[in-house]
Design a protein around this motif. Structure first.
Motif, PDB file in Angstrom:
ATOM      1  N   PRO A 207       0.939  11.115  -7.083  1.00 43.19           N
ATOM      2  CA  PRO A 207       0.114  12.072  -7.831  1.00 43.19           C
ATOM      3  C   PRO A 207      -1.382  11.822  -7.670  1.00 43.19           C
ATOM      4  N   TYR A 208      -1.766  10.544  -7.615  1.00 43.23           N
ATOM      5  CA  TYR A 208      -3.194  10.234  -7.463  1.00 43.23           C
ATOM      6  C   TYR A 208      -3.669  10.594  -6.064  1.00 43.23           C
ATOM      7  N   TYR A 209      -2.845  10.263  -5.051  1.00 46.00           N
ATOM      8  CA  TYR A 209      -3.232  10.630  -3.692  1.00 46.00           C
ATOM      9  C   TYR A 209      -3.347  12.147  -3.581  1.00 46.00           C
TER      10      TYR A 209
ATOM     11  N   GLY B 210      -3.957  14.248  -5.943  1.00 49.19           N
ATOM     12  CA  GLY B 210      -5.146  14.688  -6.678  1.00 49.19           C
ATOM     13  C   GLY B 210      -6.393  14.520  -5.845  1.00 49.19           C
ATOM     14  N   ALA B 211      -6.562  13.349  -5.210  1.00 51.16           N
ATOM     15  CA  ALA B 211      -7.772  13.105  -4.424  1.00 51.16           C
ATOM     16  C   ALA B 211      -7.836  14.010  -3.202  1.00 51.16           C
ATOM     17  N   ILE B 212      -6.671  14.160  -2.532  1.00 47.99           N
ATOM     18  CA  ILE B 212      -6.656  14.985  -1.317  1.00 47.99           C
ATOM     19  C   ILE B 212      -6.922  16.449  -1.671  1.00 47.99           C
TER      20      ILE B 212
ATOM     21  N   ARG C 137       0.850  -1.205   0.000  1.00 49.99           N
ATOM     22  CA  ARG C 137       0.000   0.000   0.000  1.00 49.99           C
ATOM     23  C   ARG C 137       0.878   1.244   0.000  1.00 49.99           C
ATOM     24  N   PHE C 138       0.235   2.374  -0.330  1.00 48.64           N
ATOM     25  CA  PHE C 138       0.880   3.693  -0.272  1.00 48.64           C
ATOM     26  C   PHE C 138       2.204   3.684  -1.018  1.00 48.64           C
ATOM     27  N   LEU C 139       2.106   3.299  -2.291  1.00 50.07           N
ATOM     28  CA  LEU C 139       3.304   3.257  -3.125  1.00 50.07           C
ATOM     29  C   LEU C 139       3.683   4.669  -3.535  1.00 50.07           C
ATOM     30  N   SER C 140       4.982   4.891  -3.673  1.00 46.31           N
ATOM     31  CA  SER C 140       5.426   6.247  -4.031  1.00 46.31           C
ATOM     32  C   SER C 140       4.966   6.615  -5.436  1.00 46.31           C
ATOM     33  N   ALA C 141       4.800   5.586  -6.304  1.00 47.22           N
ATOM     34  CA  ALA C 141       4.377   5.877  -7.671  1.00 47.22           C
ATOM     35  C   ALA C 141       2.974   6.456  -7.709  1.00 47.22           C
ATOM     36  N   ALA C 142       2.190   6.218  -6.642  1.00 46.79           N
ATOM     37  CA  ALA C 142       0.792   6.646  -6.671  1.00 46.79           C
ATOM     38  C   ALA C 142       0.581   8.019  -6.049  1.00 46.79           C
TER      39      ALA C 142
END
Lengths: 439, 120
Positions: free
Chosen positions: A403-405, A407-409, A396-401
């Motif tokens: 931008p998506y986190y 964006g959502a936040i 979980r909570f991969l560094s690659a993601a």
């Protein structure tokens, strides 16, 4: 009670130590004419000294039967009565084949004549020459007949001693059956012929040797190991076993090696030498010692196999670390992983390999399939399911993601700020807008 | 209406984009401009995530879906809020701005609930 059981154990150990020379049993049936029995006395004596129980039977005698109630009566069968045109009704090619499926080992001597055994040989991918053909060789020059041929023993794990073996009998071509184990081949100068009259040789020479069976590809003594593990050895003629040949001297005064050679051949055939087995296999998650029922994709798996070799001298199984070319396959229909399974230094008999399970779920098998000419086949297959990670087993909570986190936040924060400003600015801008509109 | 009928620069015809921009600036209430700025932010955020997905990685695909659909969903909710509070829209005469905002807020909260469930 303890004392008694340990005494029994000790006693059985002593008995097996003195008697058990073959890994599969000590009873041997020898099918031979009584008249010729004394011709092979050295061979039989050698077997008895090793601890075998020999039972002799005339080829046409009705008893003892070789298979009773679907159970073989003997662990090994030697057929030296090769000239017999017909045998008792319980010795047929069919029953001999059935014996091999019941893991009885056979040592069969062939004859130049057409006998029931000739047709059986074809079932084992041995191609016999025309009836009546025997092996001839005029080299090296010697006083003997050209049909009594000294053959040098090749260096194989089965036969290791040096010296010529005297052979006379029928040579045979080998089919391409991979289960055949060549033990002794004809000398390069040897050839198979019905007669060696001048016409026959001139005719063969005119055709450039075409049609003449010759050369070192011809087998004289050839083993066959069935997939069940039974061993069958075909010998071109029974004379190899005879006392007469054992006492012969070679062309240069070298003693014949027949006596030791036939004992080696019998030792291989009767499962004394080159007998291996897989004692047990186990598999763990790497660096743990608990065996899992199933693995997850990409797990590191440690697989170990324990292999023993039979030691005929002591009649026991001993750990064996001498295999260097064994492979382990991790298979689901196809081998997804095929890797060397090497001996672990310092642990006798243990072979181990750690590998990463493929990123593929399904029902896998650890497969060992080790088949080498002369050695017992090692086969082992262990089924193990490989499952995908559980719902909470993924990273979980991969560094690659990020931008998506982000964006959502930021959308959520934006919503709060928007709502706050909307509510805070409700009265003024709304009125302004309305006022402007009304004006 | 006024800018169209009385052009401020009579010498040369203004570019349509410029005139559209001017009309927007002049005619749109501050409130709607505020909504529009939020919409622009959401659009840029969504485009950024989509480009990142295409050009770099879509690997935690659930994270992409959550992040991208949060911007899209928020955009749709905000756009519907805008049309409901826009005084020039005739369709929503009987929906008060307060009611529209309450719908917007409730919808957004539900949306963000799903987004954050799906994100990790």
């Amino acid at each position: 009670m303890m004392l008694l059981s340990s005494l029994v154990l000790l006693l059985s150990g002593v008995i097996s130590g003195t008697l058990a020379k073959s890994s599969t049993g000590n009873t041997v049936l020898v099918v031979v004419e009584t008249a010729k029995q004394s011709n092979y006395s050295k061979f039989f004596k050698g077997l008895e000294n090793k601890g075998f129980d020999l039972t002799f039977r005339e080829p046409k005698a009705e008893s003892p039967v070789i298979i009773q109630d679907d159970v073989p009566s003997f662990s090994h069968v030697i057929v030296l009565a090769s000239d017999a045109k017909n045998f008792a009704k319980d010795i047929t090619p069919q029953t001999l084949i059935e014996l091999t499926t019941l893991k009885t080992n056979l040592l069969i001597a062939l004859s130049p004549k057409q006998t029931p055994l000739s047709s059986l040989a074809a079932e084992f991918s041995l191609i016999l020459p025309t009836p009546g053909s025997v092996l001839y060789s005029y080299f090296p020059e010697r006083a003997d007949k050209p049909t009594v041929v000294p053959v040098n023993i090749p260096q194989t794990p089965i036969t290791s001693q040096k010296g010529p073996v005297f052979f006379s009998g029928v040579p045979f071509a080998l089919g391409d059956n991979p289960l055949l184990v060549p033990i002794l081949n004809a000398p390069v100068e040897g050839f198979a012929a019905e007669s060696t009259s001048a016409e026959v040789l001139v005719e063969a020479a005119d055709r450039g040797g075409e049609g003449l069976w010759a050369g070192s590809r011809l087998g004289l003594v050839t083993g066959f190991q069935t997939l069940d593990g039974a061993r069958v050895t075909w010998v071109g003629g029974p004379e190899v076993f005879s006392d007469e040949y054992a006492a012969k001297e070679g062309p240069n005064g070298v003693k014949a090696a027949n006596a030791q050679f036939v004992q080696d051949v019998a030792a291989w055939t009767f499962q004394e030498s080159l007998v291996l087995r897989v004692d047990k296999v186990n598999h763990f998650l790497a660096n743990t010692t608990t065996s899992l029922e199933q693995y997850t994709t990409n797990d590191n798996i440690e697989f170990s196999a324990y292999i023993s070799a039979y030691d005929a001298k002591t009649g026991t199984w001993a750990p064996y670390s001498g295999i260097t070319d064994m492979q382990l396959e991790f298979t689901m229909l196809d081998p997804h992983i095929r890797t060397a399974l090497l001996p672990v230094p310092g642990v006798p008999g243990k072979y181990s390999k750690t590998f990463r399970a493929p990123d593929r779920h399904g029902v896998f098998k650890f497969v060992i399939n080790y088949k080498r000419k002369g050695y017992s086949y090692l086969q082992s297959s262990t089924i193990v399911p490989v499952v995908p990670p559980r719902h909470d087993g993924y990273p979980r909570f991969l560094s690659a993601a990020w931008p998506y986190y982000a964006g959502a936040i930021s959308t959520s924060l934006g919503f709060f700020v928007f709502s706050a400003l909307w509510l805070a600015g409700d009265s003024r801008p709304a009125k302004k807008g309305k006022a402007q509109k009304t004006e | 209406m006024a800018p169209k009928t009385t052009p401020s620069t009579p010498k040369s015809a203004p570019s349509p984009v410029a005139s559209l921009w001017k009309a927007y600036n002049d005619e749109t209430p501050d409130r709607l401009k505020f909504v529009d700025s939020f919409l622009v932010f959401l659009m840029l955020s969504g485009i950024t995530q989509f480009l990142y997905c295409i050009l770099v990685t879509s690997f935690p695909f659930n994270a992409f879906l959550a992040g991208f659909s949060s911007t899209v969903g928020q955009f749709v909710l905000t756009a519907s809020l805008r049309s409901q509070v826009n005084p020039t829209t005739k369709d929503f005469k009987d929906v008060s701005p307060e009611r529209a905002f309450a719908d917007f807020a409730l919808g957004s909260i539900v949306l963000h609930f799903f987004v954050f469930n799906f994100l990790g």
